[in-house]
Design an enzyme around this catalytic site. Sequence first.
Site, PDB file in Angstrom:
ATOM      1  N   GLU A  47       0.821  -1.214   0.000  1.00 32.46           N
ATOM      2  CA  GLU A  47       0.000   0.000   0.000  1.00 32.46           C
ATOM      3  C   GLU A  47       0.853   1.263   0.000  1.00 32.46           C
ATOM      4  OE1 GLU A  47      -0.482  -2.597   1.965  1.00 32.46           O
ATOM      5  OE2 GLU A  47      -2.561  -3.266   1.748  1.00 32.46           O
ATOM      6  N   PHE A 109     -11.203  -7.970  13.821  1.00 30.04           N
ATOM      7  CA  PHE A 109     -10.096  -8.385  12.955  1.00 30.04           C
ATOM      8  C   PHE A 109      -9.785  -7.303  11.923  1.00 30.04           C
ATOM      9  CE2 PHE A 109      -8.661 -10.589   9.021  1.00 30.04           C
ATOM     10  CZ  PHE A 109      -7.407 -10.960   9.488  1.00 30.04           C
ATOM     11  N   GLN A 110      -8.548  -6.937  11.813  1.00 30.46           N
ATOM     12  CA  GLN A 110      -8.069  -5.901  10.895  1.00 30.46           C
ATOM     13  C   GLN A 110      -8.751  -4.553  11.111  1.00 30.46           C
ATOM     14  OE1 GLN A 110      -7.964  -7.508   6.805  1.00 30.46           O
ATOM     15  NE2 GLN A 110      -5.876  -8.218   7.242  1.00 30.46           N
ATOM     16  N   LYS A 159     -17.305  -1.746   5.708  1.00 29.53           N
ATOM     17  CA  LYS A 159     -17.661  -2.753   4.702  1.00 29.53           C
ATOM     18  C   LYS A 159     -19.176  -2.804   4.472  1.00 29.53           C
ATOM     19  CE  LYS A 159     -16.549  -7.486   3.397  1.00 29.53           C
ATOM     20  NZ  LYS A 159     -15.788  -8.693   3.741  1.00 29.53           N
ATOM     21  N   MET A 465      23.947   9.682   3.100  1.00 35.00           N
ATOM     22  CA  MET A 465      23.749  10.961   3.766  1.00 35.00           C
ATOM     23  C   MET A 465      24.045  10.835   5.259  1.00 35.00           C
ATOM     24  SD  MET A 465      23.224  14.048   2.970  1.00 35.00           S
ATOM     25  CE  MET A 465      22.126  14.659   1.699  1.00 35.00           C
TER      26      MET A 465
END
Lengths: 562, 170
Positions: A47, A109-110, A159, A465
């Site tokens: 993602e 969940f999630q 959902k 760097m």
Amino acid sequence: MKGAEALLKALEREGVEVIFGHPGGAIMPTYDALYDSPLRHILVRHEQGGVHAATGYARASGRVGVVMATSGPGALNLVTGLADAMMDSTPVVAITGNVPRALIGTDAFQEADVTGVTMPITKHNYLVQDVNDLPRIVKEAFHIASTGRPGPVLIDIPKDVQLAEFTGELDAKLDLPGYKPTLKGHPKQIERALDALEKAERPVLMVGGGAQHAHAELLAFAEKTGLPVITTLMGLGAFPGNHPLWLGMPGMHGTVAANRAIHHADVILALGLRFDDRVTGKVSRFAPHAHTIIHVDIDPAEIGKVVRTHIPIVGDSRLVLKEMLKGAKPLRLAAWWRELEEWRTRYPLRIKPKPHLQSQEVIRAFHEATGGNAIVTTGVGQHQMFAAQFFPVTRPRSFLTSGGLGTMGVGLPFAIGAQIARPGELVLDFDGDGSFQMTLQELATVVKYKLPVKVVILNNGYLGMVRQWQDLFHARRYSEVYLADSNPDFARLAEAYGLKGVRVERKEDLRRGVEAVLNADGPVVAEFKVYHEEGVFPMIPAGGAAEDMIVEDPREKEEVGA
Amino acid sequence: MRHIISVLVQDHPRVLNRITGLFARRGFNLESLAVGTTHQPGLSRISLVVSGDDRTLEQVEKQLNRLIEVLKVTDHTEPHVERELCLVKVHVGGLEERLAVKDIQEAFRARVVDVAHKSLILELTGDSKKVDSFVEALRPYGILEVMRTGAVAMSRGERVLKLREKKEAV
């Protein structure tokens, strides 16, 4: 029609053509609707790659980038990219699934409180509670993301809302009574600004990312007045990098001419920039001779936030410039230009001849071979600064880099987004071996969609760097920056993904390597093994001022007071 | 310097969260916060007490204005009415103490809203300084609980806090 379908139709109405994303449980109804939708979806491998690609798309096109992810882990993987888009004022709309409304707050969940998490790193966000609100929320999200000071907006959709029957109107009206960006600069202030410039003896025009869309007006204004132009890292390309009025980039790794010009300026016109600390250095010592700072910004909160502003102008840089252009006169700056010219010719960006291959040489070789005609993306680190220094871009939206957040790993996904936004153009990602490894899985996306991006890895085997700072400020104690013992063979890695791999190890093979990259039909990953202990110079140490500028590696010491 | 700021907001979920988050994130010093609905459906009014120099206050106002759901921000530098509600539960042992507390109550024009065998609840409204003095006056008697709402404010006269009038096509 289900909520998911209404959502996609609302996106279509906003002119969305492409969505970057990754599916998962809580966003599945929307992916199901996507199956029948004309919207193009680009499947990324992570993602974070998706949100950076959407950002690259937005930056390269000037349109809103869209990214989609599932709840919890999917949405949380967007966090870095949203913060990056926020810091660099990029219009991005993120759509995330969430657990069904009945489960919100139960640690399902999630599940994660994504609107809570993203509150400080989005311009605004929504948790959709009613399916019939979807068209309005989508419309508002795009409006907020793309107007005023652009920024990311997140829409979190449970959902069951995606699955609910939509009975509302697709035509929605904005309901944003508290959101009215000021676009036109105040005429009195514009008059004062012009007056100050006219009286100035040593004026400079500083330009930031907020003027990328104002390039035509900017060019006209600079040419009419004859003002010296300095572009910040985010402003690169807003003004042509090959123009005689251009002095380069200011700040920590800026040019001597740009930094000295600011240091000695009596009047500064700052346009669409926010006086980042990498530009100002120590604020109390920034531009000590400037009796007038004119600051044009669309976000009132930026004005006076860091430096004292004498003439504030709230408005869109393009519209303000348009107005200023009407009253602009050629300024008598011959004496000032003689000084600027002296600094410019005396301290150009130099590449010291060395026996080993250097990053700067590689970048310069690509610049020469392409005539500067490319969209450049970068990761974050030394290679980023070298690219900013040695690949002057001439067109707006052609130098895509992470300015504010300094997000390693943006180079490849930015390139993906840019290539999709501008398919006919050459997209070059100058990356570091460290930076590239933060998102290299997106090579799969490059392969899947046959995107002809050219990834040029400047491999010095270090987190360069950090190593440079350890070198300068930590007595060369190279703590945890060595990568060469465990780096992959990047050319073979590319081949494993099914792309062309190129490796260049010796100076004499540079030209051949550049040609191999540019002549390749499709995507390429090229690894250039560069000198491992190179430093980026000039450099103003963090918290220093223009006077503290170090022009060359202290090992070959030359310091330049302003 | 102490400032009292009124903010008119859309009463959406999480709007308070956005405001307090903003203060935390930008390091602004928030002394008190009071929220309630207004006569207009969908709009809430928040009173904030903030301390800081002029520059900080300017940023507080500007950053609040950046929030999409914020309709109007006013720093009450003009003549205004400031009030805070305070409930104090104070211990009263005997008659002597009860009378002494009653004297304080009368002096401050407070009200007794609960009487029990060994305690009283007093209610006071006034500006924050008055409330401070009230609490201090009661302290020797044994304060059991103090509850303050935080200050709220309203401009005197014709000035009203309402939606920004200025409209510009975007």
